[in-house]
Design a protein around this motif. Structure first.
Motif, PDB file in Angstrom:
ATOM      1  N   LEU A   1       5.075 106.034  55.851  1.00 27.97           N
ATOM      2  CA  LEU A   1       6.241 106.882  56.085  1.00 27.97           C
ATOM      3  C   LEU A   1       7.498 106.052  56.320  1.00 27.97           C
ATOM      4  O   LEU A   1       8.614 106.532  56.145  1.00 27.97           O
ATOM      5  CB  LEU A   1       5.975 107.792  57.287  1.00 27.97           C
ATOM      6  CG  LEU A   1       6.874 109.018  57.456  1.00 27.97           C
ATOM      7  CD1 LEU A   1       6.795 109.930  56.243  1.00 27.97           C
ATOM      8  CD2 LEU A   1       6.470 109.788  58.715  1.00 27.97           C
ATOM      9  N   GLY A   2       7.317 104.798  56.713  1.00 27.51           N
ATOM     10  CA  GLY A   2       8.464 103.931  56.965  1.00 27.51           C
ATOM     11  C   GLY A   2       9.027 103.278  55.720  1.00 27.51           C
ATOM     12  O   GLY A   2      10.004 102.519  55.803  1.00 27.51           O
ATOM     13  N   HIS A   3       8.441 103.552  54.577  1.00 31.65           N
ATOM     14  CA  HIS A   3       8.872 102.908  53.331  1.00 31.65           C
ATOM     15  C   HIS A   3       9.036 103.956  52.242  1.00 31.65           C
ATOM     16  O   HIS A   3       8.603 105.090  52.367  1.00 31.65           O
ATOM     17  CB  HIS A   3       7.840 101.864  52.892  1.00 31.65           C
ATOM     18  CG  HIS A   3       7.387 100.967  54.001  1.00 31.65           C
ATOM     19  ND1 HIS A   3       8.160  99.943  54.505  1.00 31.65           N
ATOM     20  CD2 HIS A   3       6.236 100.975  54.731  1.00 31.65           C
ATOM     21  CE1 HIS A   3       7.497  99.349  55.483  1.00 31.65           C
ATOM     22  NE2 HIS A   3       6.335  99.952  55.645  1.00 31.65           N
ATOM     23  N   GLY A   4       9.635 103.575  51.147  1.00 36.91           N
ATOM     24  CA  GLY A   4       9.693 104.428  49.971  1.00 36.91           C
ATOM     25  C   GLY A   4      10.855 105.388  49.948  1.00 36.91           C
ATOM     26  O   GLY A   4      11.669 105.463  50.876  1.00 36.91           O
ATOM     27  N   GLU A   5      10.944 106.134  48.855  1.00 35.60           N
ATOM     28  CA  GLU A   5      12.009 107.097  48.639  1.00 35.60           C
ATOM     29  C   GLU A   5      11.720 108.390  49.388  1.00 35.60           C
ATOM     30  O   GLU A   5      10.599 108.630  49.840  1.00 35.60           O
ATOM     31  CB  GLU A   5      12.149 107.392  47.139  1.00 35.60           C
ATOM     32  CG  GLU A   5      12.504 106.179  46.294  1.00 35.60           C
ATOM     33  CD  GLU A   5      13.873 105.621  46.662  1.00 35.60           C
ATOM     34  OE1 GLU A   5      14.785 106.421  46.935  1.00 35.60           O
ATOM     35  OE2 GLU A   5      14.003 104.376  46.676  1.00 35.60           O
ATOM     36  N   LEU A   6      12.744 109.236  49.489  1.00 36.72           N
ATOM     37  CA  LEU A   6      12.607 110.481  50.235  1.00 36.72           C
ATOM     38  C   LEU A   6      11.509 111.362  49.648  1.00 36.72           C
ATOM     39  O   LEU A   6      10.733 111.968  50.389  1.00 36.72           O
ATOM     40  CB  LEU A   6      13.938 111.246  50.236  1.00 36.72           C
ATOM     41  CG  LEU A   6      13.972 112.534  51.069  1.00 36.72           C
ATOM     42  CD1 LEU A   6      13.628 112.261  52.526  1.00 36.72           C
ATOM     43  CD2 LEU A   6      15.351 113.191  50.962  1.00 36.72           C
ATOM     44  N   ARG A   7      11.415 111.436  48.326  1.00 37.51           N
ATOM     45  CA  ARG A   7      10.377 112.256  47.705  1.00 37.51           C
ATOM     46  C   ARG A   7       8.984 111.799  48.133  1.00 37.51           C
ATOM     47  O   ARG A   7       8.091 112.618  48.378  1.00 37.51           O
ATOM     48  CB  ARG A   7      10.488 112.199  46.181  1.00 37.51           C
ATOM     49  CG  ARG A   7      11.668 112.972  45.617  1.00 37.51           C
ATOM     50  CD  ARG A   7      11.662 112.889  44.096  1.00 37.51           C
ATOM     51  NE  ARG A   7      12.771 113.618  43.532  1.00 37.51           N
ATOM     52  CZ  ARG A   7      12.763 114.911  43.282  1.00 37.51           C
ATOM     53  NH1 ARG A   7      11.695 115.627  43.578  1.00 37.51           N
ATOM     54  NH2 ARG A   7      13.803 115.514  42.757  1.00 37.51           N
ATOM     55  N   GLU A   8       8.801 110.484  48.205  1.00 38.18           N
ATOM     56  CA  GLU A   8       7.508 109.955  48.613  1.00 38.18           C
ATOM     57  C   GLU A   8       7.215 110.297  50.076  1.00 38.18           C
ATOM     58  O   GLU A   8       6.084 110.611  50.446  1.00 38.18           O
ATOM     59  CB  GLU A   8       7.483 108.434  48.410  1.00 38.18           C
ATOM     60  CG  GLU A   8       7.583 108.026  46.948  1.00 38.18           C
ATOM     61  CD  GLU A   8       7.848 106.537  46.785  1.00 38.18           C
ATOM     62  OE1 GLU A   8       8.368 105.925  47.741  1.00 38.18           O
ATOM     63  OE2 GLU A   8       7.537 106.000  45.716  1.00 38.18           O
ATOM     64  N   LYS A   9       8.272 110.248  50.886  1.00 36.57           N
ATOM     65  CA  LYS A   9       8.091 110.583  52.297  1.00 36.57           C
ATOM     66  C   LYS A   9       7.729 112.057  52.481  1.00 36.57           C
ATOM     67  O   LYS A   9       6.932 112.403  53.357  1.00 36.57           O
ATOM     68  CB  LYS A   9       9.358 110.244  53.083  1.00 36.57           C
ATOM     69  CG  LYS A   9       9.635 108.745  53.160  1.00 36.57           C
ATOM     70  CD  LYS A   9      10.902 108.451  53.939  1.00 36.57           C
ATOM     71  CE  LYS A   9      11.159 106.948  54.009  1.00 36.57           C
ATOM     72  NZ  LYS A   9      12.378 106.639  54.787  1.00 36.57           N
ATOM     73  N   ILE A  10       8.322 112.928  51.654  1.00 35.68           N
ATOM     74  CA  ILE A  10       7.989 114.352  51.724  1.00 35.68           C
ATOM     75  C   ILE A  10       6.512 114.556  51.417  1.00 35.68           C
ATOM     76  O   ILE A  10       5.813 115.307  52.102  1.00 35.68           O
ATOM     77  CB  ILE A  10       8.857 115.156  50.738  1.00 35.68           C
ATOM     78  CG1 ILE A  10      10.326 115.117  51.179  1.00 35.68           C
ATOM     79  CG2 ILE A  10       8.377 116.610  50.647  1.00 35.68           C
ATOM     80  CD1 ILE A  10      11.275 115.679  50.141  1.00 35.68           C
ATOM     81  N   ALA A  11       6.019 113.869  50.395  1.00 33.02           N
ATOM     82  CA  ALA A  11       4.599 113.980  50.034  1.00 33.02           C
ATOM     83  C   ALA A  11       3.709 113.495  51.176  1.00 33.02           C
ATOM     84  O   ALA A  11       2.660 114.088  51.462  1.00 33.02           O
ATOM     85  CB  ALA A  11       4.321 113.185  48.758  1.00 33.02           C
ATOM     86  N   ILE A  12       4.135 112.428  51.851  1.00 29.34           N
ATOM     87  CA  ILE A  12       3.358 111.896  52.971  1.00 29.34           C
ATOM     88  C   ILE A  12       3.345 112.888  54.128  1.00 29.34           C
ATOM     89  O   ILE A  12       2.308 113.114  54.777  1.00 29.34           O
ATOM     90  CB  ILE A  12       3.920 110.534  53.425  1.00 29.34           C
ATOM     91  CG1 ILE A  12       3.697 109.487  52.324  1.00 29.34           C
ATOM     92  CG2 ILE A  12       3.266 110.072  54.733  1.00 29.34           C
ATOM     93  CD1 ILE A  12       4.474 108.202  52.533  1.00 29.34           C
TER      94      ILE A  12
END
Length: 805
Positions: free
Chosen positions: A735-746
């Motif tokens: 959750l501390g890395h990646g783009e916003l879309r990836e964080k939403i999926a997490i």
């Protein structure tokens, strides 16, 4: 000078004119009916940004977000419009409510003390306050091309349409005002969604495209999947007959229906068949499947995806409920009213779940706390319940203290917003028989006939109930003996503490390890429970069964497709007992009728104060057993008697009934959710008393904010925490890395690893420093691994002793 509405992180700008017209078009487009009031609201919601002080702030970036007010000015514009009839007055009040409070939450129309009215607060003195710069805003309106007069006249037609429908329904005075309050929430929902959707798409440089369902294709896929089902057994033949009747019922007109199917009758797929065919026949936009327990949402989603041939990335099905990274279900404090709240909401992103997917699977908690809420973040999805098929699975799980408000909401959704409601249960409650008689069932509400015939054909168990109370140790011995006799056994108790203690007693009896012991409760996260249920499924496979004893709370009673050779149930309401019986010999594995044993458990006297519904149900079941000692407790007749007694014991005509939803805070003692969301006579009178007899003239008097802040399905749950089970810690790290879309999926995946804690549990664990912040950006807490056990889930002591309750 070009007026601006937004500026993004890269310096890109959106003009105010574009934003207002985009939002107006969106608000109008969502649904064809009642479209002009939302359009008017959207056209005016941000006109306060015309002020030079706001433009300077936006361009310079200096100042705190929300510091310069811009919401109330749109309500001023509405307040200044000429009013020629009662419909125009209602439009004006709706617009003033939703525009002035489009950041934050809908207000109480009369304050708690009863000496101020929100709708009489748009005074000339208020408009002349320099902080609003209203004179400057009025001068700048013509540059925005809003066409307010024509839109307002069209909005009046919306109200005439609404009033006409309510007259045809011959609603009571309270129901009429309750519906009117829901219309406010509906308009508010369309405004909030339009505003935030347009803002989000400006920021992401994307275009809005609604997700449309191909119902014909989904029906084809479901039919193809169902061809593989075994049709040789008697039970499966009956299930196919029920499914076919539901498929044919799909051609019925919009309304409120019931699906009463005995446990094991294939209700889930039968109701999906109805929903798909009905959506195709009537042009419904989506199917919303509401489940009583969080524990079975993933199971249901997996079933739908499998039967409809959808992969995990498909956007056809959305699983949505309130946990990690979402609204804290117990936050009863006042919400901020500035744009700062909206910025947080966009950052968390999950709160912007709009329910625009074709199929939504959610929980009863999420549904009820949405429709009772006053907050924009919650109500945003309310309008997407319109023109839908809404299925309430296991409707008998509806809390008694919300029945009358629930009846009004679903009746409004059906009669005003053109949604079809399906109430599903093997133990159908008598919701239409309340004193208010406010559930507007269709004329022929039952989807299938021959219920009694199916009941007899699907009879696979009998109840053997005793009035003799047992200690935990005594009941554990009975469970163990039945497991030895039958090869496996399911034990269901009423609380998490009873489940832990029963499990520990069985551990002593099972010292030789003859049985695999499995514990299930809501102290476990969803993924943990799913793993346990999958393990039980393997152990109870009729082709290769293994010795197993499961101890569970009532979460296993609804929608869980498991079959044990024997069930032992702690005494409870007859509806719960019948649901428990549905987990025994479910698929007719034994041609002989199998026994379900029921005993009162000692030490439950305290339930009267803190678990009143369990206490009440248990008491009534014992009463029925005493009055009908030879009756079949699994019969529809006994169930109807139980529900009749239950409603009669708590229902009072004229208000202040348990079914109206009493509020629990001291300052609201004696008030109910129903009263505050309907005519709200007590507050109207209090206003007149506190203002020296000044008459309260506005149409709306609902206490939206008070109800929204106080109502919780489970009032004492206030904190959601991620627990260290499975991949949870790895996901938190990602959750501390990646783009916003990836964080939403997490964030979505983290929902599976979240547990809701009672307030006292949270305090104990917090004092032990067992809870820490895992993500400040997303407001996520995580539990220390020492306080999460593979056997029990969350514990408040690291060393579980036998005496712990």
């Amino acid at each position: 000078m070009t007026l601006l509405a937004h500026k993004d992180a890269d310096g890109g700008v959106q003009t105010l004119r574009d934003h207002l017209h985009n939002a107006g078009d969106l608000a109008e487009s969502y649904e064809s009916e009642f479209s002009q009031i939302p359009r008017m609201a959207a056209l005016l919601h941000d006109v306060g940004k015309v002020a030079q002080q706001f433009q300077t702030y936006l361009i310079s970036g200096k100042g705190r977000r929300g510091e310069i007010p811009h919401a109330r000015q749109g309500a001023f514009v509405v307040n200044d419009l000429p009013i020629s009839n009662s419909a125009a007055e209602i439009v004006k009040e709706i617009l003033e409510l939703v525009i002035a409070k489009h950041h934050g939450e809908l207000p109480d129309c009369i304050n708690e003390i009863g000496d101020e009215a929100f709708l009489t607060g748009f005074t000339e003195a208020d408009k002349q306050n320099p902080k609003y710069a209203y004179g400057e805003i009025k001068q700048g309106l013509h540059d925005l091309d809003l066409d307010l007069q024509d839109t307002f006249q069209q909005a009046e037609k919306d109200v005439f349409d609404f009033v006409g429908r309510t007259k045809l329904l011959k609603l009571s005075k309270d129901s009429r005002y309750f519906y009117s309050g829901l219309l406010v929430k509906y308009v508010y929902s369309r405004l909030i969604d339009a505003d935030r959707t347009d803002t989000a798409y400006f920021e992401t440089k994307e275009q809005y495209h609604p997700i449309k369902a191909d119902w014909s294709e989904l029906i084809r896929r479901l039919d193809e999947s169902m061809k593989s089902f075994d049709s040789t057994s008697e039970i499966n033949k009956i299930r196919q007959q029920i499914t076919e009747q539901c498929r044919q019922a799909g051609s019925r007109e919009t309304g409120i229906y019931r699906l009463s199917v005995p446990t094991g009758g294939g209700k889930t797929l039968a109701s999906l068949n109805f929903a798909l065919h009905h959506a195709l026949e009537t042009g419904k936009r989506r199917i919303i499947y509401v489940i009583p327990y969080l524990s079975i949402t993933s199971q249901t989603v997996a079933t739908f995806r499998n039967m409809l041939g959808l992969d995990a990335d498909s956007n056809i099905v959305l699983e949505h409920y309130s946990t990690a990274g979402l609204q804290n279900s117990g936050n009863t404090g006042s919400i901020g009213t500035s744009e700062e709240e909206d910025a947080k909401e966009r950052q968390r992103k999950l709160a912007s779940e709009r329910w625009d997917n074709p199929i939504i699977v959610t929980t009863m908690v999420e549904f009820l706390e949405t429709v009772m809420s006053a907050r924009g973040t919650k109500l945003r999805k309310f309008h997407n319940m319109a023109n839908s098929v809404i299925i309430f699975d296991e409707i008998q799980s509806l809390p008694l203290n919300i029945i009358n408000p629930f009846n009004e909401v679903v009746s409004f959704l059906s009669t005003i917003l053109d949604s079809t409601i399906l109430l599903c249960s093997a133990t159908q409650p008598l919701l239409e028989r309340t004193a208010r008689k406010n559930l507007r069932l269709s004329d022929e509400p039952d989807l299938i006939d021959n219920t009694d015939g199916y009941e007899e054909k699907l009879k696979r168990t009998r109840i053997i109930a005793s009035q003799e109370s047992k200690s935990c140790e005594e009941l554990a011995n009975i469970i163990y003996e039945q497991a030895l006799r039958n090869g496996n056994c399911l034990s269901i108790v009423n609380t998490k503490s009873e489940a832990r203690k029963m499990y520990q007693c069985l551990q002593e009896l099972n010292a030789d390890g003859q049985f695999e012991l499995i514990h299930l409760s809501t102290a476990m996260c969803g993924k943990h429970r799913a793993d346990q249920l999958a393990r039980i499924k393997v152990l109870t496979d009729p082709h290769d069964s293994k010795p197993v004893i499961c101890v569970s709370t009532q979460l296993i009673e609804a929608g869980v497709d498991l079959s044990f050779a024997c069930v032992v149930r702690a005494m409870a309401g007859l509806d719960s007992i019948m649901q428990a019986a549905g987990r025994c010999n479910r698929n007719g594995e034994s041609k002989e009728i199998k026994d379900v044993y029921v005993y009162p458990l000692q030490g439950e006297e305290r339930f009267k104060d803190y678990l009143p519904e369990i206490h009440r149900g248990k008491k009534l079941t014992l009463q029925i057993m005493g009055e009908h000692p030879d009756a079949d407790l699994l019969s529809t007749g006994m169930l109807n008697e139980f529900y009749g007694m239950l409603l009669q014991s708590e229902d009072r005509d004229g208000g202040n009934s348990l079914l109206d939803g009493p509020l629990w805070k001291k300052e609201n003692a004696g008030k109910t959710i129903y009263e505050l969301l309907a005519y709200n006579e007590s507050q109207r009178k209090q206003f007149e008393n506190n203002t020296m007899g000044e008459r309260y003239n506005p149409f709306f008097a609902q206490a939206f904010k008070t109800v929204g802040n106080e109502y919780r399905v489970i009032p004492k749950i206030t904190h959601n925490v991620v627990v260290p089970y499975g991949n949870a810690m790895e996901l938190l790290d990602m959750l501390g890395h990646g783009e916003l879309r990836e964080k939403i999926a997490i964030l979505r995946r983290l929902q599976e690893y979240t547990v809701s804690l009672f307030d006292y549990e949270y305090k104990i664990l917090n004092e032990k420093h067992a809870i820490s912040i895992a993500s400040e950006d997303f407001d996520i807490c995580v539990l220390n691994g020492d306080y999460y056990k593979g056997e029990y889930g969350v514990v408040t002591e690291t060393d579980m002793s036998l005496l712990m309750i």
